[in-house]
Scaffold this motif. Structure first.
Motif, PDB file in Angstrom:
ATOM      1  N   LEU A 188      -8.652   8.051  -3.789  1.00 13.23           N
ATOM      2  CA  LEU A 188      -9.184   7.110  -4.404  1.00 13.23           C
ATOM      3  C   LEU A 188     -10.018   6.744  -4.876  1.00 13.23           C
ATOM      4  O   LEU A 188     -11.283   7.719  -4.252  1.00 13.23           O
ATOM      5  CB  LEU A 188      -9.442   6.194  -3.018  1.00 13.23           C
ATOM      6  CG  LEU A 188      -8.644   5.643  -1.790  1.00 13.23           C
ATOM      7  CD1 LEU A 188      -9.025   4.632  -0.855  1.00 13.23           C
ATOM      8  CD2 LEU A 188      -7.795   4.197  -2.890  1.00 13.23           C
ATOM      9  N   SER A 213       1.576   9.104  -6.088  1.00 10.14           N
ATOM     10  CA  SER A 213       2.121  10.423  -5.872  1.00 10.14           C
ATOM     11  C   SER A 213       2.951  11.030  -5.900  1.00 10.14           C
ATOM     12  O   SER A 213       4.148  12.561  -6.149  1.00 10.14           O
ATOM     13  CB  SER A 213       2.920  10.381  -4.356  1.00 10.14           C
ATOM     14  OG  SER A 213       4.204   9.757  -4.089  1.00 10.14           O
ATOM     15  N   GLU A 261       0.603  -0.764  -0.172  1.00 10.84           N
ATOM     16  CA  GLU A 261      -0.044   0.501  -0.539  1.00 10.84           C
ATOM     17  C   GLU A 261       0.425   1.393  -0.316  1.00 10.84           C
ATOM     18  O   GLU A 261       0.492   2.332  -0.892  1.00 10.84           O
ATOM     19  CB  GLU A 261      -0.534  -0.147   1.051  1.00 10.84           C
ATOM     20  CG  GLU A 261      -1.822  -0.964   1.072  1.00 10.84           C
ATOM     21  CD  GLU A 261      -2.670  -1.533   2.531  1.00 10.84           C
ATOM     22  OE1 GLU A 261      -3.902  -1.810   2.364  1.00 10.84           O
ATOM     23  OE2 GLU A 261      -2.194  -1.253   3.674  1.00 10.84           O
ATOM     24  N   ASN A 308      -5.970   0.694   2.848  1.00 12.53           N
ATOM     25  CA  ASN A 308      -5.728   2.065   3.395  1.00 12.53           C
ATOM     26  C   ASN A 308      -4.820   2.981   2.962  1.00 12.53           C
ATOM     27  O   ASN A 308      -3.356   2.624   2.888  1.00 12.53           O
ATOM     28  CB  ASN A 308      -4.761   1.337   4.704  1.00 12.53           C
ATOM     29  CG  ASN A 308      -4.178   2.257   5.469  1.00 12.53           C
ATOM     30  OD1 ASN A 308      -5.260   3.310   5.675  1.00 12.53           O
ATOM     31  ND2 ASN A 308      -3.368   2.163   6.709  1.00 12.53           N
ATOM     32  N   LEU A 309      -5.735   3.920   2.412  1.00  7.00           N
ATOM     33  CA  LEU A 309      -5.061   4.719   1.293  1.00  7.00           C
ATOM     34  C   LEU A 309      -5.666   5.749   1.611  1.00  7.00           C
ATOM     35  O   LEU A 309      -6.873   5.967   1.754  1.00  7.00           O
ATOM     36  CB  LEU A 309      -4.809   4.656  -0.351  1.00  7.00           C
ATOM     37  CG  LEU A 309      -4.220   3.632  -0.446  1.00  7.00           C
ATOM     38  CD1 LEU A 309      -3.891   2.921  -1.979  1.00  7.00           C
ATOM     39  CD2 LEU A 309      -2.535   3.771  -0.034  1.00  7.00           C
ATOM     40  N   HIS A 346       1.174   4.236  -2.677  1.00  7.35           N
ATOM     41  CA  HIS A 346       0.793   5.621  -2.420  1.00  7.35           C
ATOM     42  C   HIS A 346       2.394   6.536  -3.216  1.00  7.35           C
ATOM     43  O   HIS A 346       2.231   7.862  -3.504  1.00  7.35           O
ATOM     44  CB  HIS A 346       0.371   6.038  -1.205  1.00  7.35           C
ATOM     45  CG  HIS A 346       0.689   6.715  -0.709  1.00  7.35           C
ATOM     46  ND1 HIS A 346       0.572   7.418   0.827  1.00  7.35           N
ATOM     47  CD2 HIS A 346       0.163   7.865  -1.090  1.00  7.35           C
ATOM     48  CE1 HIS A 346       0.099   8.672   0.582  1.00  7.35           C
ATOM     49  NE2 HIS A 346      -0.611   9.299  -0.871  1.00  7.35           N
TER      50      HIS A 346
END
Length: 202
Positions: free
Chosen positions: A197, A177, A169, A191-192, A173
């Motif tokens: 999202l 980014s 995850e 879990n971001l 990310h």
């Protein structure tokens, strides 16, 4: 800007309509999570977006041109990871990644990629001797060794433990980014940050 656009995508399989009127756009810096019950067509949709299944109805375009028009130019921008790891068991871990790099125009350091996925020290290990989780990590390391703007990931967390899922995850990310894009299906909660999202339900 390398934007992915999907307009009115539809698919039938065995005389049954899997999905229809699928439309969305994905900009750099975003993650699209595709959700739906088993058999809803999530894998089929991903394979269409990856150019691995013919498009029967609708258009998939990247940077303003259909992926059929772009052909190899699209594949230089896109990486697909399906249910299978596509690991060559008779090659070492490093040899697998070197093989993947031969098919890409921009590459990254193999040792750095292995460090990020937790496979330090496995460079010379025959891939057939890896555990199921380690084989999945090797497949994920392949994403880090070749620079592709768009990652299309079908259940990428398969065979990974909780700490490895959290690790990946973080890599997702980091990828977005830096201007990357990700399309993903997963049975695991992601879990971001909500700000990156998007969700599509089939």
């Amino acid at each position: 800007m390398n934007r992915l656009e999907v307009k009115n995508l539809a698919c039938e399989r065995g005389g049954r309509l899997l999905f229809s009127n699928i439309s969305f756009s994905l900009n750099p810096g975003a993650v699209l999570v595709i959700e739906g019950r088993n058999g809803a067509g999530k894998t089929t949709l991903l394979r269409m977006l990856a150019g691995l299944r013919s498009i029967e109805d609708g258009v998939v375009s990247f940077d303003g041109l259909s992926i059929e028009q772009l052909a190899d130019a699209y594949y230089q921008q896109m990486a697909y990871l399906g249910h299978l790891n596509a690991v060559k068991y008779d090659l070492t871990v490093s040899e697998n990644l070197k093989f993947a790099q031969q098919l890409s125009t921009v590459v990254s350091n193999i040792d750095d990629a292995l460090h990020k996925v937790g496979l330090d020290g496995y460079q010379d290990t025959l891939s057939r001797h890896l555990s199921a989780g380690q084989k999945r990590k090797l497949a994920l390391a392949r994403l880090l060794c070749i620079h592709k703007r768009l990652w299309i990931l079908d259940e990428p967390f398969t065979s990974l433990d909780k700490s490895s899922i959290a690790m990946f995850e973080g890599l997702i990310h980091e990828h977005v980014s830096q201007g990357g894009m990700v399309i993903i299906t997963t049975h695991h909660p992601i879990n971001l940050p909500d700000s990156i999202l998007l969700r599509l339900t089939l």
